[in-house]
Write a protein that holds these residues in place. Structure first.
Motif, PDB file in Angstrom:
ATOM      1  N   THR A  97       0.839  -1.203   0.000  1.00  0.00           N
ATOM      2  CA  THR A  97       0.000   0.000   0.000  1.00  0.00           C
ATOM      3  C   THR A  97       0.869   1.245   0.000  1.00  0.00           C
ATOM      4  O   THR A  97       1.819   1.345   0.778  1.00  0.00           O
ATOM      5  N   ARG A  98       0.543   2.182  -0.867  1.00  0.00           N
ATOM      6  CA  ARG A  98       1.264   3.459  -0.912  1.00  0.00           C
ATOM      7  C   ARG A  98       0.248   4.583  -0.765  1.00  0.00           C
ATOM      8  O   ARG A  98      -0.732   4.665  -1.502  1.00  0.00           O
ATOM      9  N   VAL A  99       0.473   5.443   0.234  1.00  0.00           N
ATOM     10  CA  VAL A  99      -0.415   6.587   0.452  1.00  0.00           C
ATOM     11  C   VAL A  99      -0.019   7.703  -0.505  1.00  0.00           C
ATOM     12  O   VAL A  99       1.127   8.152  -0.515  1.00  0.00           O
ATOM     13  N   LEU A 100      -0.971   8.143  -1.312  1.00  0.00           N
ATOM     14  CA  LEU A 100      -0.708   9.214  -2.270  1.00  0.00           C
ATOM     15  C   LEU A 100      -0.885  10.588  -1.639  1.00  0.00           C
ATOM     16  O   LEU A 100      -0.106  11.505  -1.909  1.00  0.00           O
ATOM     17  N   SER A 101      -1.910  10.737  -0.813  1.00  0.00           N
ATOM     18  CA  SER A 101      -2.161  12.030  -0.178  1.00  0.00           C
ATOM     19  C   SER A 101      -3.125  11.880   0.981  1.00  0.00           C
ATOM     20  O   SER A 101      -3.941  10.950   1.013  1.00  0.00           O
ATOM     21  N   ILE A 102      -3.003  12.787   1.943  1.00  0.00           N
ATOM     22  CA  ILE A 102      -3.954  12.907   3.050  1.00  0.00           C
ATOM     23  C   ILE A 102      -4.223  14.399   3.198  1.00  0.00           C
ATOM     24  O   ILE A 102      -3.305  15.181   3.457  1.00  0.00           O
ATOM     25  N   GLU A 103      -5.470  14.816   3.012  1.00  0.00           N
ATOM     26  CA  GLU A 103      -5.768  16.242   3.055  1.00  0.00           C
ATOM     27  C   GLU A 103      -7.182  16.505   3.542  1.00  0.00           C
ATOM     28  O   GLU A 103      -8.061  15.645   3.451  1.00  0.00           O
ATOM     29  N   ALA A 150     -13.668  14.854   9.952  1.00  0.00           N
ATOM     30  CA  ALA A 150     -12.532  15.619  10.489  1.00  0.00           C
ATOM     31  C   ALA A 150     -12.812  15.953  11.944  1.00  0.00           C
ATOM     32  O   ALA A 150     -13.154  17.091  12.302  1.00  0.00           O
ATOM     33  N   ILE A 151     -12.683  14.947  12.804  1.00  0.00           N
ATOM     34  CA  ILE A 151     -12.948  15.124  14.236  1.00  0.00           C
ATOM     35  C   ILE A 151     -11.774  14.571  15.036  1.00  0.00           C
ATOM     36  O   ILE A 151     -11.049  13.678  14.575  1.00  0.00           O
ATOM     37  N   GLY A 152     -11.578  15.087  16.248  1.00  0.00           N
ATOM     38  CA  GLY A 152     -10.567  14.554  17.144  1.00  0.00           C
ATOM     39  C   GLY A 152      -9.206  14.387  16.499  1.00  0.00           C
ATOM     40  O   GLY A 152      -8.722  15.255  15.769  1.00  0.00           O
ATOM     41  N   SER A 153      -8.597  13.243  16.752  1.00  0.00           N
ATOM     42  CA  SER A 153      -7.259  12.964  16.222  1.00  0.00           C
ATOM     43  C   SER A 153      -7.242  12.819  14.708  1.00  0.00           C
ATOM     44  O   SER A 153      -6.193  12.985  14.078  1.00  0.00           O
ATOM     45  N   LEU A 154      -8.405  12.524  14.111  1.00  0.00           N
ATOM     46  CA  LEU A 154      -8.455  12.371  12.654  1.00  0.00           C
ATOM     47  C   LEU A 154      -8.149  13.693  11.959  1.00  0.00           C
ATOM     48  O   LEU A 154      -7.612  13.712  10.848  1.00  0.00           O
ATOM     49  N   ARG A 155      -8.464  14.787  12.610  1.00  0.00           N
ATOM     50  CA  ARG A 155      -8.208  16.103  12.028  1.00  0.00           C
ATOM     51  C   ARG A 155      -6.701  16.335  11.801  1.00  0.00           C
ATOM     52  O   ARG A 155      -6.313  17.108  10.938  1.00  0.00           O
ATOM     53  N   ASP A 156      -5.871  15.625  12.572  1.00  0.00           N
ATOM     54  CA  ASP A 156      -4.419  15.809  12.473  1.00  0.00           C
ATOM     55  C   ASP A 156      -3.756  14.859  11.486  1.00  0.00           C
ATOM     56  O   ASP A 156      -2.536  14.878  11.323  1.00  0.00           O
ATOM     57  N   LEU A 157      -4.528  14.002  10.826  1.00  0.00           N
ATOM     58  CA  LEU A 157      -3.940  13.026   9.916  1.00  0.00           C
ATOM     59  C   LEU A 157      -3.079  13.648   8.808  1.00  0.00           C
ATOM     60  O   LEU A 157      -2.024  13.085   8.466  1.00  0.00           O
ATOM     61  N   ASN A 159      -1.047  16.011   8.951  1.00  0.00           N
ATOM     62  CA  ASN A 159       0.266  16.329   9.509  1.00  0.00           C
ATOM     63  C   ASN A 159       0.923  15.133  10.195  1.00  0.00           C
ATOM     64  O   ASN A 159       2.147  14.958  10.115  1.00  0.00           O
ATOM     65  N   GLN A 160       0.123  14.310  10.887  1.00  0.00           N
ATOM     66  CA  GLN A 160       0.670  13.203  11.668  1.00  0.00           C
ATOM     67  C   GLN A 160       0.766  11.890  10.898  1.00  0.00           C
ATOM     68  O   GLN A 160       1.530  10.999  11.275  1.00  0.00           O
ATOM     69  N   GLY A 161      -0.008  11.754   9.829  1.00  0.00           N
ATOM     70  CA  GLY A 161      -0.033  10.488   9.101  1.00  0.00           C
ATOM     71  C   GLY A 161      -0.935   9.468   9.778  1.00  0.00           C
ATOM     72  O   GLY A 161      -1.481   9.707  10.861  1.00  0.00           O
ATOM     73  N   LEU A 162      -1.078   8.312   9.165  1.00  0.00           N
ATOM     74  CA  LEU A 162      -1.967   7.278   9.677  1.00  0.00           C
ATOM     75  C   LEU A 162      -1.330   6.552  10.862  1.00  0.00           C
ATOM     76  O   LEU A 162      -0.119   6.319  10.881  1.00  0.00           O
ATOM     77  N   LYS A 163      -2.146   6.198  11.825  1.00  0.00           N
ATOM     78  CA  LYS A 163      -1.655   5.435  12.975  1.00  0.00           C
ATOM     79  C   LYS A 163      -1.217   4.050  12.516  1.00  0.00           C
ATOM     80  O   LYS A 163      -2.005   3.318  11.905  1.00  0.00           O
ATOM     81  N   ASP A 164       0.032   3.715  12.780  1.00  0.00           N
ATOM     82  CA  ASP A 164       0.601   2.420  12.373  1.00  0.00           C
ATOM     83  C   ASP A 164       0.428   2.178  10.874  1.00  0.00           C
ATOM     84  O   ASP A 164       0.352   1.024  10.424  1.00  0.00           O
ATOM     85  N   GLY A 165       0.343   3.266  10.113  1.00  0.00           N
ATOM     86  CA  GLY A 165       0.190   3.143   8.662  1.00  0.00           C
ATOM     87  C   GLY A 165      -1.163   2.660   8.218  1.00  0.00           C
ATOM     88  O   GLY A 165      -1.354   2.297   7.052  1.00  0.00           O
ATOM     89  N   SER A 166      -2.145   2.674   9.117  1.00  0.00           N
ATOM     90  CA  SER A 166      -3.460   2.099   8.828  1.00  0.00           C
ATOM     91  C   SER A 166      -4.575   3.093   9.115  1.00  0.00           C
ATOM     92  O   SER A 166      -4.652   3.633  10.215  1.00  0.00           O
ATOM     93  N   LEU A 167      -5.442   3.312   8.141  1.00  0.00           N
ATOM     94  CA  LEU A 167      -6.606   4.167   8.377  1.00  0.00           C
ATOM     95  C   LEU A 167      -7.566   3.480   9.332  1.00  0.00           C
ATOM     96  O   LEU A 167      -8.184   4.129  10.181  1.00  0.00           O
ATOM     97  N   TRP A 168      -7.704   2.164   9.219  1.00  0.00           N
ATOM     98  CA  TRP A 168      -8.566   1.415  10.128  1.00  0.00           C
ATOM     99  C   TRP A 168      -8.121   1.623  11.576  1.00  0.00           C
ATOM    100  O   TRP A 168      -8.947   1.861  12.460  1.00  0.00           O
TER     101      TRP A 168
END
Length: 243
Positions: A97-103, A150-157, A159-168
């Motif tokens: 899996t390659r993340v192209l963008s998070i915005e 876009a709530i809580g910690s998800l709002r920071d994705l 800048n912070q990226g996915l937790k453990d590389g996983s959106l789940w």
């Protein structure tokens, strides 16, 4: 003080709802049939049917009548509640899996978001998945655009990226666990942008799925538009009545 009197239907609804919320009935678990539930609660099948309808309205269960569907990868059924990465990993497939963008995006810009979902702002995560060919080359097999609130910690994705590389895992950390939803599937001809991402000629036919999921309380969790290589992904159907 006046005590509240519940109807038989309401008692069935509340007992089953509490079992679901406590995890005694887990996501994906099939409930007993109407006849068995009617015996358990000592009520008529009509009362059970009404109770199940109310639980479905609350998005605590999903009632499939006549037909159901699921997607497979190279013949392996995918449990999409786990997210694509985890579901694919459980098949033993060598998929990267390659993340192209998070915005951050406006909810109004999410394609095919159901009218029932009201979302002012969302976080869009775009990913491409590849698998190795016999000659060792990488071939893209899917492209996904996931939109989450876009709530809580998800709002920071972004800048912070996915937790453990996983959106789940990121959704789970925020307490958002999908238990039910809706999905549509059709055949889609890749446009120029999609073709460039997937490394295929424009106009190539891909399987397209649009899936919207909610948690046990009916809260929106995720909206995903996926483009899947039909050489690897297949839509399968099951028949029968299930709750």
């Amino acid at each position: 003080m006046t005590s509240q009197v519940f109807s038989k239907r309401e008692l069935v609804v509340e007992k089953l709802a509490n079992q679901i919320r406590r995890g005694e009935i887990v996501p994906g678990q099939r409930l007993d049939g109407e006849h068995r539930l009617a015996e358990e609660f000592d009520v008529s099948r009509g009362t059970i049917r009404q109770a199940l309808g109310e639980l479905q309205r609350r998005r605590l269960i999903s009632i499939r009548s006549g037909i159901g569907s699921f997607v497979t990868f190279d013949g392996h059924a995918l449990d999409q509640r786990l997210g694509w990465a985890q579901a694919l990993a459980e098949t033993g497939s060598n998929v990267t899996t390659r993340v192209l963008s998070i915005e951050a995006i406006s909810g109004a810009n999410i394609p095919e978001l159901p009218d029932e979902v009201t979302l002012a702002e969302a976080i869009a995560v775009r990913r491409v998945r590849t698998t190795s060919g016999e000659d060792g080359s990488q071939m893209a097999v899917s492209f996904e655009c996931s939109s989450v609130p876009a709530i809580g910690s998800l709002r920071d994705l972004p800048n912070q990226g996915l937790k453990d590389g996983s959106l789940w895992a990121s959704l789970r950390a925020e307490g958002l666990i999908a238990t039910n939803g809706q999905q549509s599937v059709d055949v889609h001809a890749l446009d120029e942008r999609e073709a460039a991402i997937l490394g295929r000629p424009a106009g190539t036919s891909f399987l397209r799925t649009v899936r919207t999921s909610f948690n046990a309380d009916g809260q929106f969790v995720e909206h995903v538009l996926s483009l899947l290589d039909p050489a690897h992904f297949t839509l399968k159907l099951t028949f029968g009545d299930e709750a």
